[in-house]
Design a protein around this motif. Structure first.
Motif, PDB file in Angstrom:
ATOM      1  N   UNK A  20       0.854  -1.188   0.000  1.00 26.80           N
ATOM      2  CA  UNK A  20       0.000   0.000   0.000  1.00 26.80           C
ATOM      3  C   UNK A  20       0.893   1.242   0.000  1.00 26.80           C
ATOM      4  N   UNK A  21       0.536   2.218  -0.825  1.00 29.46           N
ATOM      5  CA  UNK A  21       1.354   3.406  -0.972  1.00 29.46           C
ATOM      6  C   UNK A  21       1.391   4.270   0.279  1.00 29.46           C
ATOM      7  N   UNK A  22       2.483   5.005   0.416  1.00 29.73           N
ATOM      8  CA  UNK A  22       2.664   5.936   1.527  1.00 29.73           C
ATOM      9  C   UNK A  22       2.503   7.368   1.036  1.00 29.73           C
ATOM     10  N   UNK A  23       1.789   8.178   1.794  1.00 29.56           N
ATOM     11  CA  UNK A  23       1.746   9.619   1.560  1.00 29.56           C
ATOM     12  C   UNK A  23       2.069  10.309   2.874  1.00 29.56           C
ATOM     13  N   UNK A  28       5.278  13.292   7.912  1.00 29.10           N
ATOM     14  CA  UNK A  28       5.099  11.952   8.489  1.00 29.10           C
ATOM     15  C   UNK A  28       4.427  11.049   7.452  1.00 29.10           C
ATOM     16  N   UNK A  29       5.063   9.914   7.085  1.00 29.83           N
ATOM     17  CA  UNK A  29       4.468   9.031   6.083  1.00 29.83           C
ATOM     18  C   UNK A  29       3.408   8.105   6.689  1.00 29.83           C
ATOM     19  N   UNK A  30       2.344   7.901   5.945  1.00 24.72           N
ATOM     20  CA  UNK A  30       1.263   7.019   6.377  1.00 24.72           C
ATOM     21  C   UNK A  30       0.851   6.110   5.224  1.00 24.72           C
ATOM     22  N   UNK A  31       0.541   4.851   5.534  1.00 21.11           N
ATOM     23  CA  UNK A  31      -0.174   4.043   4.562  1.00 21.11           C
ATOM     24  C   UNK A  31      -1.508   4.723   4.294  1.00 21.11           C
ATOM     25  N   UNK A  32      -1.850   4.860   3.016  1.00 24.92           N
ATOM     26  CA  UNK A  32      -2.980   5.717   2.665  1.00 24.92           C
ATOM     27  C   UNK A  32      -4.000   4.989   1.802  1.00 24.92           C
ATOM     28  N   UNK A  33      -5.257   5.293   2.042  1.00 25.59           N
ATOM     29  CA  UNK A  33      -6.364   4.810   1.211  1.00 25.59           C
ATOM     30  C   UNK A  33      -7.235   5.996   0.824  1.00 25.59           C
ATOM     31  N   UNK A  34      -7.998   5.825  -0.230  1.00 27.43           N
ATOM     32  CA  UNK A  34      -8.967   6.819  -0.678  1.00 27.43           C
ATOM     33  C   UNK A  34     -10.357   6.281  -0.373  1.00 27.43           C
ATOM     34  N   UNK A  78      -3.845  -1.626   7.760  1.00 22.86           N
ATOM     35  CA  UNK A  78      -2.969  -0.754   8.538  1.00 22.86           C
ATOM     36  C   UNK A  78      -2.946   0.672   8.028  1.00 22.86           C
ATOM     37  N   UNK A  79      -4.092   1.146   7.531  1.00 22.06           N
ATOM     38  CA  UNK A  79      -4.162   2.490   6.960  1.00 22.06           C
ATOM     39  C   UNK A  79      -4.014   3.542   8.054  1.00 22.06           C
ATOM     40  N   UNK A  80      -3.146   4.517   7.817  1.00 26.45           N
ATOM     41  CA  UNK A  80      -2.941   5.601   8.766  1.00 26.45           C
ATOM     42  C   UNK A  80      -3.486   6.928   8.292  1.00 26.45           C
ATOM     43  N   UNK A  81      -3.772   7.002   6.992  1.00 25.90           N
ATOM     44  CA  UNK A  81      -4.330   8.240   6.431  1.00 25.90           C
ATOM     45  C   UNK A  81      -5.391   7.889   5.402  1.00 25.90           C
ATOM     46  N   UNK A  82      -6.494   8.625   5.429  1.00 28.30           N
ATOM     47  CA  UNK A  82      -7.554   8.446   4.446  1.00 28.30           C
ATOM     48  C   UNK A  82      -7.804   9.781   3.748  1.00 28.30           C
ATOM     49  N   UNK A  83      -7.761   9.754   2.429  1.00 25.76           N
ATOM     50  CA  UNK A  83      -8.136  10.910   1.623  1.00 25.76           C
ATOM     51  C   UNK A  83      -9.606  10.728   1.238  1.00 25.76           C
ATOM     52  N   UNK A  84     -10.454  11.620   1.715  1.00 21.57           N
ATOM     53  CA  UNK A  84     -11.897  11.540   1.476  1.00 21.57           C
ATOM     54  C   UNK A  84     -12.239  12.440   0.303  1.00 21.57           C
ATOM     55  N   UNK A  85     -12.900  11.876  -0.682  1.00 23.13           N
ATOM     56  CA  UNK A  85     -13.291  12.639  -1.859  1.00 23.13           C
ATOM     57  C   UNK A  85     -14.723  13.132  -1.705  1.00 23.13           C
ATOM     58  N   UNK A  86     -14.899  14.460  -1.855  1.00 19.37           N
ATOM     59  CA  UNK A  86     -16.229  15.038  -1.830  1.00 19.37           C
ATOM     60  C   UNK A  86     -16.555  15.717  -0.521  1.00 19.37           C
ATOM     61  N   UNK A  87     -17.575  16.570  -0.571  1.00 17.10           N
ATOM     62  CA  UNK A  87     -18.015  17.294   0.604  1.00 17.10           C
ATOM     63  C   UNK A  87     -18.857  16.440   1.526  1.00 17.10           C
ATOM     64  N   UNK A  88     -19.424  17.054   2.540  1.00 14.97           N
ATOM     65  CA  UNK A  88     -20.170  16.297   3.545  1.00 14.97           C
ATOM     66  C   UNK A  88     -21.501  15.771   3.034  1.00 14.97           C
ATOM     67  N   UNK A  89     -21.982  16.288   1.908  1.00 14.43           N
ATOM     68  CA  UNK A  89     -23.184  15.693   1.318  1.00 14.43           C
ATOM     69  C   UNK A  89     -22.856  14.374   0.636  1.00 14.43           C
ATOM     70  N   UNK A 128      -0.627  18.514  -8.202  1.00 17.24           N
ATOM     71  CA  UNK A 128       0.494  19.254  -8.791  1.00 17.24           C
ATOM     72  C   UNK A 128       1.192  20.162  -7.791  1.00 17.24           C
ATOM     73  N   UNK A 129       0.642  20.308  -6.584  1.00 18.15           N
ATOM     74  CA  UNK A 129       1.273  21.170  -5.576  1.00 18.15           C
ATOM     75  C   UNK A 129       2.588  20.564  -5.105  1.00 18.15           C
ATOM     76  N   UNK A 130       3.537  21.392  -4.637  1.00 19.00           N
ATOM     77  CA  UNK A 130       4.803  20.867  -4.118  1.00 19.00           C
ATOM     78  C   UNK A 130       4.570  19.949  -2.912  1.00 19.00           C
ATOM     79  N   UNK A 131       5.466  18.999  -2.741  1.00 19.86           N
ATOM     80  CA  UNK A 131       5.362  18.061  -1.623  1.00 19.86           C
ATOM     81  C   UNK A 131       5.371  18.812  -0.297  1.00 19.86           C
ATOM     82  N   UNK A 132       6.177  19.853  -0.217  1.00 19.69           N
ATOM     83  CA  UNK A 132       6.270  20.626   1.027  1.00 19.69           C
ATOM     84  C   UNK A 132       4.942  21.275   1.392  1.00 19.69           C
ATOM     85  N   UNK A 133       4.063  21.442   0.404  1.00 23.90           N
ATOM     86  CA  UNK A 133       2.757  22.051   0.654  1.00 23.90           C
ATOM     87  C   UNK A 133       1.662  21.003   0.810  1.00 23.90           C
ATOM     88  N   UNK A 134       2.056  19.729   0.926  1.00 20.63           N
ATOM     89  CA  UNK A 134       1.085  18.661   1.058  1.00 20.63           C
ATOM     90  C   UNK A 134       0.638  18.072  -0.251  1.00 20.63           C
TER      91      UNK A 134
END
Length: 304
Positions: A20-23, A28-34, A78-89, A128-134
């Motif tokens: 599983x990829x790390x972001x 701080x690197x985390x195993x990540x899921x979407x 063992x996911x440590x970070x989740x990227x959630x797509x979309x707003x609260x609706x 496309x943002x720099x890594x330093x900016x997340x």
């Protein structure tokens, strides 16, 4: 038994084939899921670039309930970070809170806009943002190869333009999008136009996926127009009894990373980024070129 269990099964298979990829968040690197809503396709399609390129499993949720299959998968992988797509609706705050509460606590990042086109563009900004900016610096890695850019195209990067009315073309585009580090954007969206305009200095190709019933000629042309820079004009001013000159350009002459693109008589002008300067002309050292473009500015000022 349902799409949530199927997504979890695919995530498990994926993890068995490659890690599983790390972001990273704040270094701080985390195993990540979407995580995306399982009842709509647009946010999931937009995430195809990130999922493929970074080897991130994509799991599904109900709008107001985190399915057991999804929570179990996040824990098992063992996911440590989740990227959630979309707003609260699309994915409610209650679901996000349930994700955060799993295990020892999962870090969440929500990517959202007012509509599907805006969410896709918001994710593209992150890509496309720099890594330093997340971000993931997907436009900063140099040429992407002949498989990505057509002959004669200038610039090392591309974006994919797909229809927001059906899922098929966007779905099958994910592998090329990942290989080519190409954001997937929706045709006809004002936010798509805004993204390619901001990145016009970097985008070498906008590739429309599907026939004219999917992405119309008008939408493709509109995207190209948004990415086409006009010829900037410059107003030159000078001070009496001073060697200082100021050139105010009608457009941004640097990107957000501070890359200088100014030329005089077709010769590049090596400039010191001058966004931190607060007093003109007193703050300008003799013989130094300062190119000033604030992050939110639409013009540039050259002082030398």
């Amino acid at each position: 038994a349902d799409r949530f269990e199927t997504a979890a099964a695919i995530a498990s298979l994926q993890a068995s084939l490659a890690p599983v990829g790390l972001t990273s968040v704040a270094g701080v690197p985390y195993k990540t899921a979407i995580v995306v809503q399982g009842g709509k396709f647009r946010d999931a399609l937009a995430a195809g670039t990130l999922a493929h390129r970074e080897h991130l499993p994509m799991l599904l949720t109900k709008p107001d309930e985190l399915p057991t299959a999804t929570s179990t998968s996040l824990t098992t992988l063992g996911i440590g970070r989740v990227i959630i797509m979309g707003g609260t609706s699309a994915v409610s705050q209650e679901v996000e809170d349930a994700i955060k509460a799993l295990g020892t606590g999962i870090v969440t990042t929500r990517v959202a806009g007012e509509n599907a086109g805006a969410t896709a563009a918001a994710l593209a900004d992150m890509l496309v943002a720099p890594v330093a900016s997340g971000g993931f610096n997907m436009f900063g890695g140099g040429a992407v190869g002949a498989a990505c850019l057509g002959t004669g195209n200038v610039g090392p990067n591309m974006v994919l333009l797909v229809s927001s009315n059906s899922f098929a073309d966007g779905m099958v585009s994910a592998p090329q999008a990942g290989i080519c580090a190409a954001p997937i954007l929706y045709a006809g969206s004002a936010d798509t136009c805004a993204f390619v305009t901001k990145n016009a200095l970097k985008v070498g190709l906008i590739k429309s996926i599907g026939g004219l019933s999917a992405v119309s000629a008008a939408d493709a042309t509109a995207a190209k127009t948004c990415a086409t820079l006009s010829t900037p004009t410059g107003t030159i001013t000078a001070e009496v009894n001073s060697s200082l000159i100021t050139v105010t350009f009608s457009e941004r002459m640097v990107d957000l990373a501070g890359t200088t693109v100014v030329k005089i008589n077709n010769a590049a002008i090596p400039c010191v980024p001058g966004a931190a300067l607060t007093a003109f002309p007193a703050a300008v050292a003799p013989g130094v070129c300062n190119l000033v473009t604030l992050p939110t500015g639409t013009t540039s000022t050259l002082l030398t």
